[in-house]
Scaffold this motif. Structure first.
Motif, PDB file in Angstrom:
ATOM      1  N   MET A   1     102.343  88.045   4.256  1.00 55.66           N
ATOM      2  CA  MET A   1     101.767  88.588   3.033  1.00 55.66           C
ATOM      3  C   MET A   1     102.854  88.989   2.044  1.00 55.66           C
ATOM      4  SD  MET A   1      98.474  89.220   2.162  1.00 55.66           S
ATOM      5  CE  MET A   1      97.569  89.814   3.584  1.00 55.66           C
ATOM      6  N   MET A   2     103.886  89.682   2.540  1.00 50.43           N
ATOM      7  CA  MET A   2     104.978  90.097   1.667  1.00 50.43           C
ATOM      8  C   MET A   2     105.775  88.896   1.160  1.00 50.43           C
ATOM      9  SD  MET A   2     104.742  93.287   1.171  1.00 50.43           S
ATOM     10  CE  MET A   2     102.950  92.971   1.203  1.00 50.43           C
ATOM     11  N   ARG A   3     105.941  87.881   2.013  1.00 51.74           N
ATOM     12  CA  ARG A   3     106.630  86.674   1.561  1.00 51.74           C
ATOM     13  C   ARG A   3     105.845  85.994   0.455  1.00 51.74           C
ATOM     14  NH1 ARG A   3     106.625  82.580   5.963  1.00 51.74           N
ATOM     15  NH2 ARG A   3     108.343  83.761   6.866  1.00 51.74           N
ATOM     16  N   SER A   4     104.540  85.899   0.622  1.00 55.26           N
ATOM     17  CA  SER A   4     103.706  85.275  -0.404  1.00 55.26           C
ATOM     18  C   SER A   4     103.809  86.028  -1.720  1.00 55.26           C
ATOM     19  CB  SER A   4     102.251  85.222   0.064  1.00 55.26           C
ATOM     20  OG  SER A   4     102.121  84.508   1.280  1.00 55.26           O
ATOM     21  N   LEU A   5     103.772  87.362  -1.638  1.00 54.57           N
ATOM     22  CA  LEU A   5     103.864  88.172  -2.850  1.00 54.57           C
ATOM     23  C   LEU A   5     105.227  88.017  -3.510  1.00 54.57           C
ATOM     24  CD1 LEU A   5     102.585  90.253  -4.731  1.00 54.57           C
ATOM     25  CD2 LEU A   5     103.431  92.044  -3.193  1.00 54.57           C
ATOM     26  N   SER A   6     106.296  88.044  -2.721  1.00 57.72           N
ATOM     27  CA  SER A   6     107.638  87.923  -3.296  1.00 57.72           C
ATOM     28  C   SER A   6     107.862  86.548  -3.914  1.00 57.72           C
ATOM     29  CB  SER A   6     108.689  88.207  -2.224  1.00 57.72           C
ATOM     30  OG  SER A   6     108.606  87.256  -1.174  1.00 57.72           O
ATOM     31  N   VAL A   7     107.407  85.492  -3.237  1.00 55.41           N
ATOM     32  CA  VAL A   7     107.551  84.144  -3.787  1.00 55.41           C
ATOM     33  C   VAL A   7     106.751  84.018  -5.075  1.00 55.41           C
ATOM     34  CG1 VAL A   7     106.975  81.709  -3.419  1.00 55.41           C
ATOM     35  CG2 VAL A   7     108.069  83.022  -1.601  1.00 55.41           C
TER      36      VAL A   7
END
Length: 297
Positions: free
Chosen positions: A77-83
């Motif tokens: 989830m955090m990777r998706s948000l950061s990307v």
């Protein structure tokens, strides 16, 4: 009798005419947007069953507890948000100069040609554009072949594909027109006499841009940010192809839960959680923008 007379009067009002006009669209949105969202929300509170009974109709918060407590789900989830935020930043930062140039430096009779050229990527399928970037960034792709022919490298570069950077580049290119167009529209609405007045009062071009142009263009910037941020956080194709399946984002995780593992309640909880995160981030950006504009005033 009063009800009938009230209804008769209401039917002759402009409000009734307006409701009648928008009712087909409202019904369409209700059936095709609200109904699926309501279904996903309902599934997220159900219990996953066994191989025979895939869903148990028992209310539970277990899916949300799993979504927010399991490290792998939080990490994705955090990777998706950061990307998504990186893609949004890169896209808007690169789109603003293009929109500014077309609005302020291109002759009025040639602006339509520039807008036509900007929308050319829409002529091809999104999937084809992603495949083209895979060809460009590939091991024997355009970049590696060009660098080898120039003698700049001996071996093909391996870090330009199947990583976060390649995903950001591909998504930024795919959504660039969506960012350029709303910013261009906002810049076109700016009264040029305001810029001349700022310079007549002794402001430099840079300060005039900062105090006049940018605040007046912020509605377009906000629209561009939301248009890019919301779909990119849930993009499925690009991480699968450009990331090689090694860098899954939330959409890939939802697909895995929904189809591969047939766990629709947990997949629905992941989808609802992603939507909530996007909503919070979008509202936060809008509030920060409103505060920025108040400071400018």
């Amino acid at each position: 009798m009063e009800d009938k007379s009230w209804w008769h009067r209401f039917r002759r009002t402009e409000a009734f005419a307006g409701y009648t006009l928008i009712s087909p669209t409202a019904l369409y949105a209700l059936l095709l947007l609200a109904a699926p969202l309501a279904t996903i929300l309902a599934y997220s509170f159900l219990t996953d069953g066994d191989t025979v009974t895939r869903i148990v109709w028992e209310f539970t918060f277990e899916n949300y507890i799993t979504t927010w407590t399991q490290p792998i789900y939080r990490a994705v989830m955090m990777r998706s948000l950061s990307v998504s935020m990186m893609v949004t930043a890169v896209t808007v930062i690169l789109a603003f100069p293009v929109a500014y140039y077309v609005s302020f430096h291109v002759a009025p009779d040639r602006k339509s040609l520039w807008l036509f050229l900007i929308t050319i990527p829409f002529w091809t399928s999104y999937l084809i554009r992603v495949f083209l970037w895979k060809v460009i960034l590939g091991y024997n792709g355009v970049i590696n072949s060009g660098l080898k022919s120039l003698g700049l490298i001996d071996e093909p570069l391996t870090f330009i594909l199947y990583n976060v950077n390649s995903i950001v580049i591909t998504l930024a290119h795919a959504y660039a027109p969506f960012a350029i167009l709303p910013i261009f529209v906002a810049l076109e609405k700016i009264d040029r006499s305001l810029l001349e007045a700022g310079q007549d009062l002794g402001e430099s071009r840079l300060m005039t841009f900062w105090r006049v142009t940018l605040p007046l263009a912020m509605p377009g910037v906000v629209a561009a940010v939301l248009i890019v941020l919301i779909p990119t956080i849930g993009d499925y194709v690009t991480p699968q192809l450009i990331g090689g399946g090694k860098i899954p984002m939330i959409a890939n995780l939802i697909q895995s839960q929904m189809l591969d593992q047939d766990n629709r309640p947990l997949g629905s909880a992941l989808a609802v959680s992603a939507m909530l995160i996007v909503t919070v981030v979008a509202l936060g950006f809008v509030l920060l923008n409103a505060r920025f504009l108040r400071v400018k005033k």
